[in-house]
Design an enzyme around this catalytic site. Sequence first.
Site, PDB file in Angstrom:
ATOM      1  N   HIS A 153       2.018   2.151 -27.807  1.00 37.48           N
ATOM      2  CA  HIS A 153       2.898   1.107 -27.311  1.00 37.48           C
ATOM      3  C   HIS A 153       3.300   0.164 -28.450  1.00 37.48           C
ATOM      4  O   HIS A 153       2.661   0.150 -29.502  1.00 37.48           O
ATOM      5  CB  HIS A 153       2.203   0.336 -26.188  1.00 37.48           C
ATOM      6  CG  HIS A 153       2.147   1.118 -24.901  1.00 37.48           C
ATOM      7  ND1 HIS A 153       1.687   0.592 -23.717  1.00 37.48           N
ATOM      8  CD2 HIS A 153       2.517   2.397 -24.626  1.00 37.48           C
ATOM      9  CE1 HIS A 153       1.770   1.516 -22.761  1.00 37.48           C
ATOM     10  NE2 HIS A 153       2.264   2.616 -23.291  1.00 37.48           N
ATOM     11  N   GLU A 172       3.066  -3.002 -28.958  1.00 38.62           N
ATOM     12  CA  GLU A 172       2.091  -3.983 -29.430  1.00 38.62           C
ATOM     13  C   GLU A 172       1.118  -3.343 -30.409  1.00 38.62           C
ATOM     14  O   GLU A 172       0.778  -3.912 -31.459  1.00 38.62           O
ATOM     15  CB  GLU A 172       1.300  -4.564 -28.248  1.00 38.62           C
ATOM     16  CG  GLU A 172       2.142  -5.329 -27.238  1.00 38.62           C
ATOM     17  CD  GLU A 172       2.684  -4.438 -26.124  1.00 38.62           C
ATOM     18  OE1 GLU A 172       3.071  -3.281 -26.433  1.00 38.62           O
ATOM     19  OE2 GLU A 172       2.744  -4.883 -24.973  1.00 38.62           O
ATOM     20  N   GLU A 218      29.938  11.819 -15.800  1.00 36.73           N
ATOM     21  CA  GLU A 218      31.016  11.800 -16.799  1.00 36.73           C
ATOM     22  C   GLU A 218      32.353  12.172 -16.179  1.00 36.73           C
ATOM     23  O   GLU A 218      33.199  12.781 -16.826  1.00 36.73           O
ATOM     24  CB  GLU A 218      30.650  12.707 -17.972  1.00 36.73           C
ATOM     25  CG  GLU A 218      29.429  12.207 -18.732  1.00 36.73           C
ATOM     26  CD  GLU A 218      29.369  12.670 -20.179  1.00 36.73           C
ATOM     27  OE1 GLU A 218      30.412  13.027 -20.736  1.00 36.73           O
ATOM     28  OE2 GLU A 218      28.265  12.683 -20.723  1.00 36.73           O
ATOM     29  N   LEU A 267      35.144  11.586  -8.571  1.00 37.62           N
ATOM     30  CA  LEU A 267      33.693  11.543  -8.360  1.00 37.62           C
ATOM     31  C   LEU A 267      33.156  10.140  -8.664  1.00 37.62           C
ATOM     32  O   LEU A 267      32.346   9.600  -7.908  1.00 37.62           O
ATOM     33  CB  LEU A 267      32.983  12.580  -9.239  1.00 37.62           C
ATOM     34  CG  LEU A 267      31.459  12.578  -9.161  1.00 37.62           C
ATOM     35  CD1 LEU A 267      30.967  12.747  -7.730  1.00 37.62           C
ATOM     36  CD2 LEU A 267      30.866  13.670 -10.061  1.00 37.62           C
TER      37      LEU A 267
HETATM   38  C1  AOF Z   1       3.496  -2.136 -23.103  1.00 43.12           C
HETATM   39  N1  AOF Z   1       4.036  -1.812 -24.289  1.00 43.12           N
HETATM   40  O1  AOF Z   1       5.271  -0.493 -25.583  1.00 43.12           O
HETATM   41  C2  AOF Z   1       5.155   0.019 -23.309  1.00 43.12           C
HETATM   42  C3  AOF Z   1       4.631  -0.375 -22.034  1.00 43.12           C
HETATM   43  O2  AOF Z   1       1.434   6.059 -19.992  1.00 43.12           O
HETATM   44  P1  AOF Z   1       1.417   4.931 -20.968  1.00 43.12           P
HETATM   45  O3  AOF Z   1       0.052   4.548 -21.403  1.00 43.12           O
HETATM   46  O4  AOF Z   1       2.345   5.144 -22.136  1.00 43.12           O
HETATM   47  O5  AOF Z   1       1.954   3.654 -20.167  1.00 43.12           O
HETATM   48  C4  AOF Z   1       3.262   3.616 -19.688  1.00 43.12           C
HETATM   49  C5  AOF Z   1       3.482   2.334 -18.913  1.00 43.12           C
HETATM   50  O6  AOF Z   1       3.150   1.213 -19.737  1.00 43.12           O
HETATM   51  C6  AOF Z   1       4.933   2.150 -18.526  1.00 43.12           C
HETATM   52  O7  AOF Z   1       5.228   2.693 -17.268  1.00 43.12           O
HETATM   53  C7  AOF Z   1       5.054   0.627 -18.529  1.00 43.12           C
HETATM   54  O8  AOF Z   1       4.524   0.067 -17.358  1.00 43.12           O
HETATM   55  C8  AOF Z   1       4.165   0.250 -19.704  1.00 43.12           C
HETATM   56  N2  AOF Z   1       4.931   0.333 -20.932  1.00 43.12           N
HETATM   57  N3  AOF Z   1       3.824  -1.461 -21.979  1.00 43.12           N
HETATM   58  O9  AOF Z   1       2.687  -3.041 -23.024  1.00 43.12           O
HETATM   59  C9  AOF Z   1       4.836  -0.768 -24.450  1.00 43.12           C
HETATM   60  N4  AOF Z   1       5.944   1.107 -23.426  1.00 43.12           N
HETATM   61 ZN    ZN Z   2       0.924  -1.234 -23.393  1.00 49.55          ZN
END
Ligand code: AOF
Ligand code: ZN
Length: 371
Positions: free
Chosen positions: A58, A60, A304, A309
């Site tokens: 992620h 962070e 597209e 449509l």
């Molecule tokens: C964050 N930072 O960069 C993202 C978040 O399956 P995982 O572990 O990758 O988790 C996916 C979920 O985490 C996604 O559905 C959303 O709720 C959160 N995404 N959260 O703190 C991130 N990509």
């Molecule tokens: Zn996260």
Amino acid sequence: MTPRSPLSDADRAHLERAVELAARGWGRVHPNPMVGCVLVRDGEVVGEGWHGVFGGPHAETVALEAAGPRARGATAYVSLEPCRHEGKTPACTRALLASGVARVVFGASDPGGDSGGGGAELAEAGLAVTGPVFDDVRARRLNPAFHHRFASPRPWVALKLAASLDGGLAARPGTRTQLTGPEAQAEVHRLRAGFDGIVVGAETARVDDPLLTVRGEVQPRVPPVRIVLDPGARLSSDAALFRGDGGAPVWVFTRDDAPEGELERLEAAGASVHPTAFRGPHELDLGRVLAFCGEAGLSAILCEGGGRLGAALERAGLLDRLYLFVAPRILGEGAIPAFPGWTPEGAWTMAAPPASFSDDTLLVYDRVRED
Ligand code: AOF
Ligand code: ZN
């Protein structure tokens, strides 16, 4: 949670930078949200990161890794609320706490049942937390399909049209008019990469004979399914869609009373054929089509065209976003209109600043939701 304290101009600029970084995940993280993160200590950026690929670290975590020990005492600006769940990767709340970050500013709330609530958790642990900073409209704008998934079982639907200055799609019925230049077309391929399905009507499939593949710099993690709405099951077995080497699957939706022989012919050509309820000779029940797509796991669909449509989706209240490319051409009388029979009182709001692609302009509007 509401903002605890007013944000400074610098706070807002760092949060905007996080949003900018988030966009780098387009086409690669879907159906996860795009997320960016900036770590700032004593006015200095000590780390940046974004969610780069589905299932990968992620935003962070990436930013914390870049900052190392300099994260201690820093402020983390994140475009989405840090997750508090153990998913494919460890919880970001834990990573933030372990790093010694002192303050968190986040843009949008995470609507996920497991992942959401990270802001409150961090505040309880003693961090200074401000967020969500963005209102609902702004939050949805950044990750529309992700937020839509929590509100509706049908996919989020966008329509891309290329029109002349006088609002035409083609000079005459049954013909193709190339309106936009190569830069705008490259942008269309970039856009395609962020969708699970690309849909066109039967007439567009016949006249344009498109491939509907993604042929640009951003390669989607999963190539979007190519979908044709073909009530009469008349799509040619020689269509470009069926040629070539292992493009994404082709789905053809037909009327459920279409001739059996035609369905078999399309299957033999390489399509998955889906007979569907219909509303008129040339109009499938679009709600049913989208429900099927949703159940099959498609959460974002790009239409597209053609104009008919697009209008049918709009009239049925099934259109969420409009990508309108405007080319500096006049097609004049007899042109095919871009918006035939759209709801006059439909309200739209700008989703991104107008962008230029050489002489063409891209306008992006989201439908104003009533709920
Ligand atoms: C964050 N930072 O960069 C993202 C978040 O399956 P995982 O572990 O990758 O988790 C996916 C979920 O985490 C996604 O559905 C959303 O709720 C959160 N995404 N959260 O703190 C991130 N990509
Ligand atoms: Zn996260």
